[in-house]
Design an enzyme around this catalytic site. Structure first.
Site, PDB file in Angstrom:
ATOM      1  N   GLU A  69       0.850  -1.193   0.000  1.00  0.00           N
ATOM      2  CA  GLU A  69       0.000   0.000   0.000  1.00  0.00           C
ATOM      3  C   GLU A  69       0.882   1.238   0.000  1.00  0.00           C
ATOM      4  O   GLU A  69       1.728   1.419   0.883  1.00  0.00           O
ATOM      5  CB  GLU A  69      -0.941   0.059   1.212  1.00  0.00           C
ATOM      6  CG  GLU A  69      -1.788   1.341   1.101  1.00  0.00           C
ATOM      7  CD  GLU A  69      -2.848   1.518   2.163  1.00  0.00           C
ATOM      8  OE1 GLU A  69      -2.930   0.720   3.102  1.00  0.00           O
ATOM      9  OE2 GLU A  69      -3.602   2.514   2.025  1.00  0.00           O
ATOM     10  N   ASP A  94       4.399   5.240   3.855  1.00  0.00           N
ATOM     11  CA  ASP A  94       4.080   6.672   3.783  1.00  0.00           C
ATOM     12  C   ASP A  94       5.298   7.446   4.268  1.00  0.00           C
ATOM     13  O   ASP A  94       6.234   6.851   4.819  1.00  0.00           O
ATOM     14  CB  ASP A  94       2.831   7.024   4.615  1.00  0.00           C
ATOM     15  CG  ASP A  94       2.105   8.246   4.047  1.00  0.00           C
ATOM     16  OD1 ASP A  94       2.709   9.335   3.992  1.00  0.00           O
ATOM     17  OD2 ASP A  94       0.932   8.117   3.654  1.00  0.00           O
ATOM     18  N   ASP A 144      -2.514  11.930  -3.518  1.00  0.00           N
ATOM     19  CA  ASP A 144      -2.692  13.388  -3.619  1.00  0.00           C
ATOM     20  C   ASP A 144      -3.059  13.751  -5.051  1.00  0.00           C
ATOM     21  O   ASP A 144      -2.343  13.385  -5.984  1.00  0.00           O
ATOM     22  CB  ASP A 144      -1.384  14.084  -3.221  1.00  0.00           C
ATOM     23  CG  ASP A 144      -0.982  13.739  -1.794  1.00  0.00           C
ATOM     24  OD1 ASP A 144      -1.501  14.379  -0.873  1.00  0.00           O
ATOM     25  OD2 ASP A 144      -0.173  12.808  -1.615  1.00  0.00           O
ATOM     26  N   LYS A 148      -3.953  21.385  -9.340  1.00  0.00           N
ATOM     27  CA  LYS A 148      -3.568  22.531 -10.184  1.00  0.00           C
ATOM     28  C   LYS A 148      -2.751  22.044 -11.377  1.00  0.00           C
ATOM     29  O   LYS A 148      -1.871  21.203 -11.219  1.00  0.00           O
ATOM     30  CB  LYS A 148      -2.727  23.530  -9.381  1.00  0.00           C
ATOM     31  CG  LYS A 148      -3.536  24.309  -8.363  1.00  0.00           C
ATOM     32  CD  LYS A 148      -2.676  25.333  -7.648  1.00  0.00           C
ATOM     33  CE  LYS A 148      -3.497  25.978  -6.552  1.00  0.00           C
ATOM     34  NZ  LYS A 148      -2.673  26.389  -5.405  1.00  0.00           N
ATOM     35  N   ASP A 180     -10.997  10.602  -5.453  1.00  0.00           N
ATOM     36  CA  ASP A 180     -12.226  11.399  -5.370  1.00  0.00           C
ATOM     37  C   ASP A 180     -12.153  12.580  -6.336  1.00  0.00           C
ATOM     38  O   ASP A 180     -12.965  13.500  -6.253  1.00  0.00           O
ATOM     39  CB  ASP A 180     -12.447  11.911  -3.929  1.00  0.00           C
ATOM     40  CG  ASP A 180     -11.386  12.900  -3.517  1.00  0.00           C
ATOM     41  OD1 ASP A 180     -10.238  12.787  -4.010  1.00  0.00           O
ATOM     42  OD2 ASP A 180     -11.693  13.807  -2.721  1.00  0.00           O
ATOM     43  N   THR A 215     -12.003   5.573   3.449  1.00  0.00           N
ATOM     44  CA  THR A 215     -10.760   6.090   4.030  1.00  0.00           C
ATOM     45  C   THR A 215     -11.009   7.497   4.562  1.00  0.00           C
ATOM     46  O   THR A 215     -12.038   8.123   4.274  1.00  0.00           O
ATOM     47  CB  THR A 215      -9.609   6.143   3.001  1.00  0.00           C
ATOM     48  OG1 THR A 215      -9.794   7.278   2.159  1.00  0.00           O
ATOM     49  CG2 THR A 215      -9.521   4.869   2.168  1.00  0.00           C
ATOM     50  N   LYS A 216     -10.043   7.981   5.335  1.00  0.00           N
ATOM     51  CA  LYS A 216     -10.163   9.321   5.917  1.00  0.00           C
ATOM     52  C   LYS A 216     -10.255  10.388   4.822  1.00  0.00           C
ATOM     53  O   LYS A 216     -11.085  11.295   4.873  1.00  0.00           O
ATOM     54  CB  LYS A 216      -8.914   9.557   6.793  1.00  0.00           C
ATOM     55  CG  LYS A 216      -9.111  10.553   7.873  1.00  0.00           C
ATOM     56  CD  LYS A 216      -8.105  10.335   9.000  1.00  0.00           C
ATOM     57  CE  LYS A 216      -8.308  11.409  10.052  1.00  0.00           C
ATOM     58  NZ  LYS A 216      -7.480  12.605   9.802  1.00  0.00           N
ATOM     59  N   GLU A 218     -11.147   9.952   1.741  1.00  0.00           N
ATOM     60  CA  GLU A 218     -12.396   9.764   0.983  1.00  0.00           C
ATOM     61  C   GLU A 218     -13.559  10.463   1.701  1.00  0.00           C
ATOM     62  O   GLU A 218     -14.372  11.136   1.057  1.00  0.00           O
ATOM     63  CB  GLU A 218     -12.674   8.269   0.875  1.00  0.00           C
ATOM     64  CG  GLU A 218     -13.995   7.905   0.223  1.00  0.00           C
ATOM     65  CD  GLU A 218     -14.195   6.387   0.159  1.00  0.00           C
ATOM     66  OE1 GLU A 218     -13.486   5.652   0.881  1.00  0.00           O
ATOM     67  OE2 GLU A 218     -15.060   5.956  -0.617  1.00  0.00           O
TER      68      GLU A 218
END
Ligand code: SAM
Length: 237
Positions: A69, A94, A144, A148, A180, A215-216, A218
């Site tokens: 992941e 992460d 992420d 932009k 998203d 998920t958080k 989401e």
């Protein structure tokens, strides 16, 4: 063997000066409980970066299927998935310090044994530390969006990175993405469709698989009125 601590912010920043990154290292606040989790649990559940192929079976102490992941955030969904799929082992990566503390804390609270945590740029882990054919699955949830135009180049899901990622999958292994951000979803579909070795499991976007909880990130997207798109492709050869 692991060190007693994951790399510090300063060490991680030093490693990540190179070129275009898919993340910005924020000086997030580490709670006392997250720090304590790192101090006590890193030797057991942390895996240090090394620029050589890792023996994942040794890291987990068993030969069960391995799922990578990238970008677990605070780790809430990762821990839930590890509970739902106890027969799989999860290598969760992460760069964000408080998130590392948080996932370790959850691992202990939920008594989950099938997660190992890395704090490093996953691009370098994929390039240098994962053997070809070593993964049964890849999860990248809500990377992420870099929405932009001038930041689009920082997006993780682009052809050159996916080309490095796919050889790590076994034949029959899967890659599961979610976002998203609609325009990124379109990009993800285009990128994955561009690989002959991949088969889409759906006509385009897939129903959210049962193993993936909200998920958080989401939940935040939904509060902002965003949609959600999952993509699940399987490696054919
Ligand atoms: C938008 S958050 C989503 C977190 C979580 N998956 C969720 O859905 O709540 C993206 C995460 O990916 C991490 N990330 C981005 N690029 C990364 C990289 N190259 N290596 C490791 N982590 C990365 C960020 O630090 C961040 O925690």
């Amino acid at each position: 063997m692991t060190n007693q601590q994951p790399p510090s912010d300063a060490e991680t920043a030093e490693q990540h000066k190179r070129s275009i990154r898919s993340f910005v290292l924020r000086q997030g606040h580490m709670t006392a409980a997250q720090q304590r989790a790192i101090d006590t649990l890193w030797p057991q559940f942390g895996l240090d970066y090394r620029a050589e192929p890792a023996d994942l079976n040794a890291a987990f102490g068993r030969t069960n299927p391995k799922v990578l992941e990238i970008g677990f955030g605070m780790g809430t969904a990762t821990v839930e998935i590890a509970k739902r799929l106890p027969q799989a082992d999860f290598l969760a990566i992460d760069v964000h310090g408080p998130g590392v503390g948080n996932i370790l804390k959850l691992i202990e609270e939920e008594n989950v044994g099938n997660i190992r945590v890395m704090r490093h740029d996953a691009v370098e882990v994929v390039e240098n530390m994962l053997a070809d054919g070593s993964l049964d699955g890849i999860h990248i949830f809500f990377p992420d969006p870099w929405h932009k135009k001038r930041h689009n180049k920082r997006r993780l899901i682009q052809t050159p990175f996916v080309a490095k990622l796919l050889p790590k999958l076994k034949s029959g292994g899967y890659i599961h993405l979610a976002t998203d951000w609609e325009e990124y979803a379109v990009q993800m579909l285009e990128v994955l469709n561009g690989f002959e070795s991949l088969q889409n499991t759906a006509a385009d976007y897939a129903p959210t698989p049962d193993y993936r909880p909200e998920t958080k990130f989401e939940a935040r997207g939904k509060r902002l009125g965003h949609g959600v798109w999952d993509l699940v492709f399987v490696r054919k050869d």
